[in-house]
Design an enzyme around this catalytic site. Structure first.
Site, mmCIF file in Angstrom:
data_model
loop_
_atom_site.group_PDB
_atom_site.id
_atom_site.type_symbol
_atom_site.label_atom_id
_atom_site.label_comp_id
_atom_site.label_asym_id
_atom_site.label_seq_id
_atom_site.Cartn_x
_atom_site.Cartn_y
_atom_site.Cartn_z
ATOM 1 N N GLU A 204 0.838 -1.207 0.000
ATOM 2 C CA GLU A 204 0.000 0.000 0.000
ATOM 3 C C GLU A 204 0.870 1.254 0.000
ATOM 4 O O GLU A 204 0.546 2.247 -0.647
ATOM 5 C CB GLU A 204 -0.954 0.001 1.202
ATOM 6 C CG GLU A 204 -1.951 -1.161 1.236
ATOM 7 C CD GLU A 204 -2.783 -1.307 -0.028
ATOM 8 O OE1 GLU A 204 -2.998 -0.304 -0.731
ATOM 9 O OE2 GLU A 204 -3.208 -2.441 -0.336
ATOM 10 N N HIS B 13 -14.880 -8.485 -10.219
ATOM 11 C CA HIS B 13 -14.572 -7.495 -11.246
ATOM 12 C C HIS B 13 -15.525 -7.567 -12.435
ATOM 13 O O HIS B 13 -15.647 -6.602 -13.178
ATOM 14 C CB HIS B 13 -13.131 -7.688 -11.720
ATOM 15 C CG HIS B 13 -12.124 -7.546 -10.612
ATOM 16 N ND1 HIS B 13 -12.056 -8.435 -9.559
ATOM 17 C CD2 HIS B 13 -11.164 -6.619 -10.377
ATOM 18 C CE1 HIS B 13 -11.087 -8.073 -8.726
ATOM 19 N NE2 HIS B 13 -10.528 -6.973 -9.198
HETATM 20 O O1 X8Z Z 1 -8.741 -6.680 -7.089
HETATM 21 C C1 X8Z Z 1 -7.671 -6.720 -6.541
HETATM 22 C C2 X8Z Z 1 -7.367 -5.775 -5.388
HETATM 23 C C3 X8Z Z 1 -7.821 -4.405 -5.692
HETATM 24 S S1 X8Z Z 1 -6.851 -3.660 -6.898
HETATM 25 C C4 X8Z Z 1 -8.079 -6.267 -4.166
HETATM 26 N N1 X8Z Z 1 -6.730 -7.641 -6.909
HETATM 27 C C5 X8Z Z 1 -6.954 -8.618 -7.967
HETATM 28 C C6 X8Z Z 1 -7.928 -9.711 -7.555
HETATM 29 O O2 X8Z Z 1 -8.317 -9.746 -6.380
HETATM 30 O O3 X8Z Z 1 -8.304 -10.529 -8.399
HETATM 31 C C7 X8Z Z 1 -5.396 -7.735 -6.333
HETATM 32 C C8 X8Z Z 1 -4.827 -8.963 -6.965
HETATM 33 C C9 X8Z Z 1 -5.611 -9.199 -8.208
HETATM 34 ZN ZN ZN Z 2 -2.459 -2.366 -4.894
#
Ligand code: X8Z
Ligand code: ZN
EC number: 3.4.-.-
Length: 630
Positions: A357, A484
């Site tokens: 972070e 996502h």
């Molecule tokens: O979505 C995220 C973070 C926020 S940028 C929690 N990541 C991806 C995931 O969870 O799939 C971090 C690693 C990849």
């Molecule tokens: Zn990050």
């Protein structure tokens, strides 16, 4: 595109935009912070109000930006910034549809956030009540720790069923609206639109090329992991030469396999790196964790945190109010206020997260004097790539030794291999997943929503070698299990970040003059490595990301290249080749049963006959036995 070509007018518009956007950013982040650190209804209302105002502002900005013919503006900076503003893609929709798509996305996010699933209760008597209140955090803990394949299957299915089905209709409407917006911008589909931000037509080729380079390593790694899982779960769960079922990899999305390290550890008597006990013995506190992270950055010549950072950050979970505990780094856009929110517990994982972070905060601090539109990573993968490149130096036995958190340097061959295996479970396992998520999304935008689920599994099998653990049909919507997708958050940036992470790390290690194996390099106290990093951070997005890669690789390449990634894992790759010498299949062999798990069988030569599938046409499946990619 419009007709305005007056530079003075364009510059005036950009000046006004800069001021207003900075102010909006401050207001939105303040309201978001207030809500995330004190989740009351009133704070939520205020946050939504600010977000709505920001969405309106974006739309007005877009309307003004498209009045310019940016291609004919004589100043390259003005040209680039106005072009960026025309990319606020959804703003091309009518007010009604613009509001509708935003509303849909927030509904899908809400649905996702509120999914709760039922625990696995074997031999439950029907009169016993069952509390279905597990959230994603609980589910992930069980996926990580349970070794009962029935329980894992139950949780996997629960999560996928309960996220997918309620979301499906909303998602289909969202696809339609996103595509309408793209069409209004003269593009073929919304996937094309999402990719504009990378500002290059070679983007997909570069991704494909890097992925092809990683594939031989992935296949060796995959075959080794499968052999261990086969031993653990037996042939009822794992096929000795086939793809892997998605529920036994320690993670609900099978993207990070590090939780099954205990099953696949190469040399169990040698253990692996863990500094939690040492941290506890040395009396670490959350504050000390952040001081240690700051020391790392200042030791390489980067900036100390600001007084506001120390005053306003949230380092511990408050007991008196509800907070949103995911760790995050905040830029309030007023040049002084930067904060971290992390419900820190004293353990190794939190130590690593704190360094991660704080790398984001370093980025914010270093590009603070850029115009608003350039106060971001050179492309969407840079922020994560930079942050994780630091972690390769920190989550590293050499570094922990230097910091007095382990007693002896990990210099035995076996310990190195154990360490690299753990890293591979995080990084090598993740590569195909990170690559395929947006391939799926773009396919749906391009080809439509009729075969969303089989398209999803086709890609997962093709790239990851993963199949659903149970029959799935088009009534399911398994991609929605990944936040996502319903939340409309682009994903390919994580693949970009993964490649960049190793490229940047290697550049820092070279600058530091490290001559050892790449995975043992720690750039702590190297001002030279710090300069490589601050050069990347300072420019933010003011230059094209390919120029930035060229700069930090000292002219060696301007591409996303997997070379550093492969160099890092080279000792493990050699070890895997030896360990797999008796494996008949490196990678996976796909047969009709695997495909039948997700393909709609009608029209593909299969007829469903009671509970049995009968082959109609042999020719259609004459490819049944073939290796890996098809
Ligand atoms: O979505 C995220 C973070 C926020 S940028 C929690 N990541 C991806 C995931 O969870 O799939 C971090 C690693 C990849
Ligand atoms: Zn990050």
């Amino acid at each position: 595109m419009g007709t305005k070509i007056q530079l003075e007018e364009a510059l005036q518009f950009l000046r006004e935009y800069d001021g207003e956007a900075t102010d909006k950013c401050f207001r939105v982040s303040s309201a978001q912070w207030a809500y995330s650190t004190n989740m009351t209804d009133s704070n939520k209302r205020k946050m939504v109000e600010e977000q709505t105002l920001k969405a309106k502002f974006d739309k007005v900005t877009w309307r003004k930006a498209v009045e310019f013919d940016w291609t004919r503006l004589p100043d390259p900076m003005a040209r680039r910034q106005i072009r960026m503003l025309t990319m606020i893609s959804r703003a091309s929709l009518s007010d009604e549809k613009y509001n509708e798509i935003h509303h849909l996305i927030s509904e899908m996010k809400d649905l996702y956030a509120h999914v709760r699933i039922c625990p696995f209760v074997p031999n439950r008597r029907s009169e016993e009540p069952i509390y279905c209140d597990l959230d994603i955090g609980d589910a992930q803990k069980i996926m990580a720790n349970s070794r009962n394949s029935y329980e894992l299957l139950h949780l996997w299915e629960e999560w996928h069923d309960k996220t997918g089905q309620p979301m499906k209709n909303k998602f289909m409407r969202y696809v339609n609206l996103a595509n309408q917006a793209a069409a209004l911008n003269g593009l073929l589909h919304a996937g094309e639109e999402m990719e504009l931000v990378y500002e290059t037509s070679e983007f997909q080729d570069e991704l494909a090329e890097s992925f092809q380079k990683i594939l031989p390593l992935y296949k060796e790694f995959f075959a080794y992991v499968r052999s261990k899982l086969y031993k653990k779960y037996g042939s009822d769960v794992v096929k000795p030469n086939g793809p892997l079922p998605a529920h036994i990899l320690g993670d609900i999305w099978a993207q990070d396999w590090s939780q099954i390290f205990d099953i696949v550890i190469p040399y169990s008597q040698f253990g692996t790196i863990d500094v939690t006990d040492a941290m506890l013995q040395q009396g670490f506190t959350p504050l000390r964790i952040f001081q240690m992270a700051e020391d790392f950055y200042t030791s390489i010549g980067l900036k100390p945190m600001t007084p506001e950072f120390w005053r306003f950050s949230l380092f511990e979970k408050p007991t008196s109010r509800k907070v949103q505990c995911t760790a995050s780094a905040w830029d309030f856009c007023n040049k002084t206020d930067f904060r971290i929110k992390q419900c820190t517990e004293v353990n190794m994982e939190n130590l690593i997260t704190a360094h991660h972070e704080m790398a984001h905060i370093q980025y914010y601090l270093n590009y603070v004097d850029q115009p608003y539109l350039y106060r971001r990573g050179a492309n969407p993968g840079f922020h994560e790539g930079v942050a994780n490149s630091i972690l390769l130096s920190v989550f590293n036995p050499v570094h922990f030794y230097r910091k007095g958190l382990i007693n002896n340097k990990t210099d035995s061959y076996e310990k190195n291999i154990n360490f690299l295996m753990l890293m591979a479970l995080k990084k090598v396992a993740y590569a195909p997943f990170a690559y395929l998520v947006d391939q799926w999304r773009y396919q749906i935008f391009e080809r439509g929503v009729t075969r969303m689920n089989s398209d999803w599994w086709k890609l997962r099998l093709r790239y990851q070698g993963v199949v659903p653990p149970k029959l799935r049909t088009e009534s399911h919507f398994d991609a929605a299990a990944k936040r996502h997708i319903p939340a409309d958050i682009p994903y390919v940036k994580y693949y970009v970040a993964l490649i960049l992470e190793f490229q940047i790390y290697k550049a820092m290690c070279e600058a530091a003059g490290d001559k050892g194996l790449l995975h043992t390099c720690d750039v702590y106290r190297s001002r030279e490595a710090g300069r490589v990093l601050s050069d990347i951070l300072r420019v933010g997005r003011a230059r094209h990301w390919k120029d930035v890669i060229k700069m930090f690789t000292r002219g060696q390449t301007d591409k996303l290249s997997a070379e550093a990634f492969l160099e890092y894992f080279q000792p493990l790759y050699k070890w895997l080749q030896r360990a797999n010498r008796n494996e008949p299949v490196i990678g996976w062999m796909t047969d009709k049963d695997d495909l039948a798990l997700y393909q709609s069988l009608v029209g593909l030569g299969f007829r469903q006959n009671a509970s049995k599938f009968v082959v109609n046409t042999v020719i259609i499946f004459n490819f049944l036995i073939h290796m890996n990619l098809y």
